[in-house]
Design a protein around this motif. Structure first.
Motif, short mmCIF file in Angstrom:
data_model
loop_
_atom_site.label_atom_id
_atom_site.label_comp_id
_atom_site.label_asym_id
_atom_site.label_seq_id
_atom_site.Cartn_x
_atom_site.Cartn_y
_atom_site.Cartn_z
N HIS A 162 27.97 -24.05 -11.24
CA HIS A 162 28.70 -22.93 -10.65
C HIS A 162 28.72 -22.98 -9.12
O HIS A 162 29.21 -22.04 -8.48
CB HIS A 162 28.13 -21.59 -11.13
CG HIS A 162 26.65 -21.48 -11.05
ND1 HIS A 162 25.81 -22.10 -11.96
CD2 HIS A 162 25.83 -20.83 -10.17
CE1 HIS A 162 24.55 -21.81 -11.66
NE2 HIS A 162 24.53 -21.07 -10.57
N THR A 163 28.18 -24.05 -8.51
CA THR A 163 28.31 -24.20 -7.05
C THR A 163 29.03 -25.49 -6.66
O THR A 163 29.19 -25.76 -5.48
CB THR A 163 26.93 -24.18 -6.37
OG1 THR A 163 26.14 -25.27 -6.86
CG2 THR A 163 26.20 -22.87 -6.64
N GLU A 164 29.45 -26.27 -7.67
CA GLU A 164 30.08 -27.55 -7.37
C GLU A 164 31.37 -27.38 -6.56
O GLU A 164 31.78 -28.29 -5.84
CB GLU A 164 30.37 -28.31 -8.66
CG GLU A 164 29.12 -28.90 -9.32
CD GLU A 164 29.44 -29.66 -10.59
OE1 GLU A 164 30.62 -29.60 -11.02
OE2 GLU A 164 28.54 -30.29 -11.14
N PHE A 165 32.01 -26.22 -6.69
CA PHE A 165 33.26 -26.01 -5.95
C PHE A 165 33.07 -26.17 -4.45
O PHE A 165 34.02 -26.48 -3.72
CB PHE A 165 33.85 -24.64 -6.27
CG PHE A 165 33.08 -23.47 -5.72
CD1 PHE A 165 32.00 -22.94 -6.39
CD2 PHE A 165 33.46 -22.90 -4.50
CE1 PHE A 165 31.29 -21.86 -5.88
CE2 PHE A 165 32.76 -21.81 -3.98
CZ PHE A 165 31.66 -21.30 -4.67
N ALA B 284 34.92 -16.56 -5.03
CA ALA B 284 34.81 -17.93 -5.55
C ALA B 284 33.56 -18.08 -6.42
O ALA B 284 33.61 -18.67 -7.51
CB ALA B 284 34.77 -18.93 -4.39
N PHE B 285 32.42 -17.57 -5.96
CA PHE B 285 31.20 -17.64 -6.77
C PHE B 285 31.39 -16.89 -8.08
O PHE B 285 30.98 -17.36 -9.15
CB PHE B 285 30.01 -17.06 -5.99
CG PHE B 285 29.34 -18.04 -5.07
CD1 PHE B 285 28.45 -18.98 -5.58
CD2 PHE B 285 29.60 -18.04 -3.72
CE1 PHE B 285 27.82 -19.89 -4.74
CE2 PHE B 285 28.98 -18.95 -2.87
CZ PHE B 285 28.09 -19.88 -3.38
N ARG C 237 33.43 -18.91 -10.62
CA ARG C 237 32.71 -20.06 -11.21
C ARG C 237 31.62 -19.59 -12.17
O ARG C 237 31.35 -20.25 -13.17
CB ARG C 237 32.12 -20.93 -10.13
CG ARG C 237 33.05 -22.01 -9.62
CD ARG C 237 34.39 -21.46 -9.21
NE ARG C 237 35.31 -22.44 -8.67
CZ ARG C 237 36.26 -22.14 -7.79
NH1 ARG C 237 36.39 -20.89 -7.35
NH2 ARG C 237 37.08 -23.07 -7.35
N GLU D 267 33.39 -18.84 -15.33
CA GLU D 267 33.73 -20.09 -16.03
C GLU D 267 32.50 -20.69 -16.71
O GLU D 267 32.58 -21.17 -17.84
CB GLU D 267 34.31 -21.09 -15.04
CG GLU D 267 35.68 -20.71 -14.49
CD GLU D 267 36.15 -21.65 -13.40
OE1 GLU D 267 37.23 -21.40 -12.84
OE2 GLU D 267 35.42 -22.63 -13.10
N ARG D 268 31.36 -20.66 -16.01
CA ARG D 268 30.13 -21.23 -16.58
C ARG D 268 29.74 -20.48 -17.85
O ARG D 268 29.37 -21.09 -18.86
CB ARG D 268 29.01 -21.13 -15.54
CG ARG D 268 27.65 -21.62 -16.04
CD ARG D 268 27.44 -23.07 -15.79
NE ARG D 268 26.21 -23.58 -16.38
CZ ARG D 268 25.03 -23.59 -15.78
NH1 ARG D 268 24.91 -23.13 -14.55
NH2 ARG D 268 23.96 -24.09 -16.39
#
Length: 301
Positions: free
Chosen positions: A14-17, A233-234, A237, A240-241
């Motif tokens: 969840h931080t790869e973005f 953004a966080f 994600r 999504e996770r």
């Protein structure tokens, strides 16, 4: 080009973005700090304000808030887990019931480590064992320089796993990185820990938080819309996770964003535990911890 935002967070799905060169917040690209394990970023953040945005352990934030460090808590839980299984002994060592740790030595990386905060809270709540009944053997100082450790906290050298292996402590509290990398199965001290963890979760209506997102207060005050874009953004994600896991374990269930009942419950239990253990010594409310966030964004969830 606008100055990049300096960000220190662990590499999670969840931080790869943040590694995408095309990602910007407020028109500003991101420069990721090299901090592995991530807790190496915590002291520079609370002592030097080295980063614009940083993941931070919950216990470290509580101590930084008490010390008046100008960083702001954002309602984004980046990691967490239940922690009954985090209190372990070396395989082949003497069996111990949790209450039998009174008068003994227990290792923990630092007294202010958040996993230790949760374990000590569980020991008091479920077994009547107070933090002052144990000698806490640590291998690192607190991240917040102003914090004074209780008198029953001592320091030794080496890695905590080696301290446990050498028999210098009767048990040890190990956070996820050390616990996951241990050679062979360590033995949990708390019996029936899986059921006990879920019961704790039902009782407190949350999964313990380990790390949250923080921001320098001056950046939040100067560029709230930049921070709002980061929060969006966080949040996306994390959604999504969670959507990708139809049967999430506690580490995924712990991920959350926004001022939700679950987040507030987790913060409140942590405050209660921290005060009882002298991790902090000044009473504080959840509303005060989130004061900078709500001042800019209201109580939006």
């Amino acid at each position: 080009m606008a100055r990049p935002l300096s960000v220190a967070v662990k590499s999670y799905p969840h931080t790869e973005f943040l590694t995408d060169p095309a990602f910007t917040a407020g028109g500003r690209p991101v420069t990721l700090a090299a901090a592995d394990p991530i807790y190496r970023a915590f002291a520079p953040m609370v002592r030097e304000l080295r980063y614009d945005v940083s993941e931070l352990a919950l216990a470290t934030f509580l101590q930084a808030h008490e010390a008046g460090v100008p960083i702001s808590l954002l309602p984004v839980a980046l990691s967490g887990d239940f922690h009954h299984h985090s209190l372990t002994r070396w395989p082949g060592s003497a069996e111990l019931a949790p209450a039998e740790l009174a008068g003994r030595k227990v290792g923990v990386r630092a007294y202010s480590q958040t996993t230790g905060l949760w374990v000590r809270g569980i020991l008091h709540e479920e077994y009547g064992l107070d933090a002052e009944d144990v000698t806490w053997v640590t291998v690192e100082e607190p991240h917040v320089a102003e914090y004074e450790e209780p008198s029953n906290v001592v320091r030794t050298s080496g890695k905590l796993l080696e301290v446990l292996r050498r028999g210098e402590v009767d048990a040890a509290v190990l956070g996820p990185p050390a616990l996951d990398s241990a050679e062979g199965p360590l033995v949990p001290i708390i019996p029936g820990w899986r059921a006990a963890e879920e019961a704790w979760g039902v009782r407190h209506a949350t999964v313990p938080i380990n790390h949250l997102l923080t921001v320098r207060r001056d950046l939040l005050d100067r560029e709230p819309e930049t921070v709002a874009e980061l929060l969006k953004a966080f949040g996306a994600r994390i959604d999504e996770r969670k959507a990708a896991d139809p049967a999430p374990g506690p580490r995924v269930r712990a991920l959350r964003y926004g001022v939700t009942d679950e987040l507030v419950a987790g913060l409140q239990v942590a405050i209660d535990y921290a005060l009882r253990q002298n991790v902090i010594r000044t009473p504080v409310t959840v509303e005060e911890l989130l004061g900078d966030f709500t001042r800019h964004f209201g109580d939006r969830a």
